[in-house]
Design a protein around this motif. Sequence first.
Motif, PDB file in Angstrom:
ATOM      1  N   VAL A   1       0.869  -1.517   0.208  1.00 57.42           N
ATOM      2  CA  VAL A   1      -0.112  -0.009   0.112  1.00 57.42           C
ATOM      3  C   VAL A   1       1.099   1.106  -0.124  1.00 57.42           C
TER       4      VAL A   1
ATOM      5  N   LEU B   1      -8.091 -12.347   4.751  1.00 56.80           N
ATOM      6  CA  LEU B   1      -8.586 -12.108   3.206  1.00 56.80           C
ATOM      7  C   LEU B   1      -7.504 -11.980   2.016  1.00 56.80           C
TER       8      LEU B   1
ATOM      9  N   ARG C   1       0.129   3.938  -3.160  1.00 57.86           N
ATOM     10  CA  ARG C   1       0.548   5.647  -2.628  1.00 57.86           C
ATOM     11  C   ARG C   1       1.212   6.021  -3.101  1.00 57.86           C
TER      12      ARG C   1
ATOM     13  N   LEU D   1      -7.201  -2.822   7.394  1.00 60.05           N
ATOM     14  CA  LEU D   1      -6.534  -2.720   6.148  1.00 60.05           C
ATOM     15  C   LEU D   1      -5.825  -2.001   5.351  1.00 60.05           C
ATOM     16  N   ASP D   2      -5.691  -0.844   6.656  1.00 60.87           N
ATOM     17  CA  ASP D   2      -4.266  -0.088   5.856  1.00 60.87           C
ATOM     18  C   ASP D   2      -4.786   0.865   5.176  1.00 60.87           C
ATOM     19  N   ALA D   3      -6.137   1.363   6.010  1.00 64.19           N
ATOM     20  CA  ALA D   3      -6.938   2.674   5.568  1.00 64.19           C
ATOM     21  C   ALA D   3      -7.507   3.372   5.902  1.00 64.19           C
ATOM     22  N   VAL D   4      -6.335   3.701   7.130  1.00 65.26           N
ATOM     23  CA  VAL D   4      -6.473   4.611   7.391  1.00 65.26           C
ATOM     24  C   VAL D   4      -4.864   6.075   6.868  1.00 65.26           C
ATOM     25  N   ASP D   5      -4.771   6.600   7.275  1.00 63.39           N
ATOM     26  CA  ASP D   5      -2.987   7.676   6.225  1.00 63.39           C
ATOM     27  C   ASP D   5      -2.757   7.751   7.734  1.00 63.39           C
TER      28      ASP D   5
ATOM     29  N   ALA E   1     -11.258  -1.747  12.409  1.00 63.89           N
ATOM     30  CA  ALA E   1     -11.239  -2.413  11.586  1.00 63.89           C
ATOM     31  C   ALA E   1     -10.273  -1.513   9.821  1.00 63.89           C
ATOM     32  N   ALA E   2     -11.008  -0.443   9.986  1.00 60.06           N
ATOM     33  CA  ALA E   2      -9.588   0.076   8.672  1.00 60.06           C
ATOM     34  C   ALA E   2      -8.535   0.312   8.734  1.00 60.06           C
TER      35      ALA E   2
ATOM     36  N   LYS F   1     -16.605   3.680   6.808  1.00 54.48           N
ATOM     37  CA  LYS F   1     -16.125   3.654   7.964  1.00 54.48           C
ATOM     38  C   LYS F   1     -17.088   2.390   8.385  1.00 54.48           C
TER      39      LYS F   1
ATOM     40  N   ILE G   1     -16.950  -0.746   6.747  1.00 47.63           N
ATOM     41  CA  ILE G   1     -16.106  -0.986   6.740  1.00 47.63           C
ATOM     42  C   ILE G   1     -15.823  -2.154   8.039  1.00 47.63           C
TER      43      ILE G   1
ATOM     44  N   ILE H   1     -15.247  -2.845   1.349  1.00 48.15           N
ATOM     45  CA  ILE H   1     -13.515  -3.990   1.714  1.00 48.15           C
ATOM     46  C   ILE H   1     -12.528  -3.854   0.842  1.00 48.15           C
TER      47      ILE H   1
ATOM     48  N   ALA I   1     -10.636  -0.932  -0.178  1.00 42.94           N
ATOM     49  CA  ALA I   1      -9.842   0.076   0.520  1.00 42.94           C
ATOM     50  C   ALA I   1      -8.623  -1.650   0.951  1.00 42.94           C
ATOM     51  N   TYR I   2      -8.903  -2.353   0.915  1.00 41.94           N
ATOM     52  CA  TYR I   2      -8.018  -3.772   1.139  1.00 41.94           C
ATOM     53  C   TYR I   2      -6.916  -3.776  -0.341  1.00 41.94           C
ATOM     54  N   PHE I   3      -7.475  -4.340  -1.431  1.00 42.10           N
ATOM     55  CA  PHE I   3      -6.752  -4.701  -2.349  1.00 42.10           C
ATOM     56  C   PHE I   3      -6.902  -4.074  -3.629  1.00 42.10           C
TER      57      PHE I   3
ATOM     58  N   GLU J   1     -13.572   2.619  16.624  1.00 40.22           N
ATOM     59  CA  GLU J   1     -14.178   2.452  15.085  1.00 40.22           C
ATOM     60  C   GLU J   1     -13.208   2.735  13.967  1.00 40.22           C
TER      61      GLU J   1
ATOM     62  N   HIS K   1      -6.448   1.745  -1.228  1.00 39.84           N
ATOM     63  CA  HIS K   1      -7.238   3.476  -0.786  1.00 39.84           C
ATOM     64  C   HIS K   1      -7.532   3.169   0.734  1.00 39.84           C
ATOM     65  N   THR K   2      -7.351   4.634   1.430  1.00 41.07           N
ATOM     66  CA  THR K   2      -8.007   4.699   2.247  1.00 41.07           C
ATOM     67  C   THR K   2      -9.511   4.537   2.509  1.00 41.07           C
ATOM     68  N   TYR K   3      -9.850   4.671   3.525  1.00 42.12           N
ATOM     69  CA  TYR K   3     -11.781   5.113   3.492  1.00 42.12           C
ATOM     70  C   TYR K   3     -11.829   5.803   3.595  1.00 42.12           C
TER      71      TYR K   3
END
Lengths: 191, 254
Positions: free
Chosen positions: A87, B50, A91, B15-19, B11-12, A167, A170, A142, A145-147, B8, A150-152
Amino acid sequence: MDDISEASDAQLVTMIGRYDEVALAEVYRRHGGAVFGLARRVLNSSVEAEDVTQEVFLRLWNQPDRFDSARGSLRSFLLAQSHARAVDAIRSLNARRNREMKDASKTARSGYDMQHEAWDIALADQVTRALEELPDEERQVIQLAYFEGHTYVKVAEILQQPEGTVKSRIRSGMRRMRAVLSEAGIQGVET
Amino acid sequence: MKHDEAYELLAALSLDAVDEHERRLIDEHVATCPKCRSELDSLLEVAGALGNSVDPLPEGLWTSISTRIYDNDDATHPMPVLVYDSGERVTSSRRRHLGRPAPRTVFSSLGAVAAALIVVLAVNLANQANRASNLQHQLVNDDAANAALVTPGHTVVDLASTTQADLAEFVLVPDGRGYLISSKLPTLPAGDTYQLWGVINGKPISIALMGTSPRKVTFTVSGSKPTLLGITVEPTGGSPTPTSAMVASGAVED
């Protein structure tokens, strides 16, 4: 231990702590395909995925104490490392434009530890099933974000939905997956 | 970050979905919150599941990793001692090696390694055909080695001194495992150990510590097959690279 293939993952990491390269090789044999596979899937580039895989295993070599077997499996630990690096790369390199949808069901056939392959395939089936059981909107966030890496916040922008909604989806999607996997007997996911 | 906010976002985060800023704040909270830590660990397992699709490993990737292990020139992170020896478990911790500079004098050039081994030391090419029956009586009571000698595709490697004296024999099987099958190496004084090296891509890679009087040695060579096997005498605990001339060596026949 006469046969290193019988060593547990935790034992192997302990051996790596003693600079045992054979133990690292065994970890690579067991988990290298998954580490590489996830990085390649996120990056859509075998070359960059190789770089990520190298970094993951070199880091394990240099900092084996970062793995705590009490907190989770070695496979998940390595995959988390692989995903985070992939990631970061995607990015920073803005390589997303080169991406295309990939077949998620590929499995290894060569150079891979056959002993663990059956387990991987079984797990992949469970994960596919768990993903299929998710409501579309949860599965979509999901996957983005995961594959896609991307950030949420970015997912919210792409889907033109409030950040709080993404959020929340997810979170509910991951918990739903956890429940399905836990019910299927996948170890480590239960709280 | 407050507990509810962090919880909260777990979970994000999984998934490494936060900055990066959020990640730092969540990490700080998780470090002090057992509930969040437990939840994050569990979600990371889900994320791991996953992402658990396995690809065939590229040829040569392990060799690259293995080689980079030895490329660490940072004096504060000394070169690792790489051992697997079923006959003598190495117990020294990494800390013991701190401050011990990585010796590089003997094999400073990769190409020179193979050349030196070939030119300076006697190289005995193993005569593979029909060796098994002759060798089995020399075994040091090692069933695994015995089995290796009848494994299809096995390779026997003779290691000889500079005076052509046979000092050790190993058998390698196709999956990368190897076993000592006979040894005439003299017993070393306490404080020293025999160390087995494999030359892979012109570079000596530590394969095993053999102890002071080798009897049972088992090892695994991952990735590329070595072109040469060699033995040096090293301080107990082994060395990251050879610090002395090979006492015995032998080419590995394809």
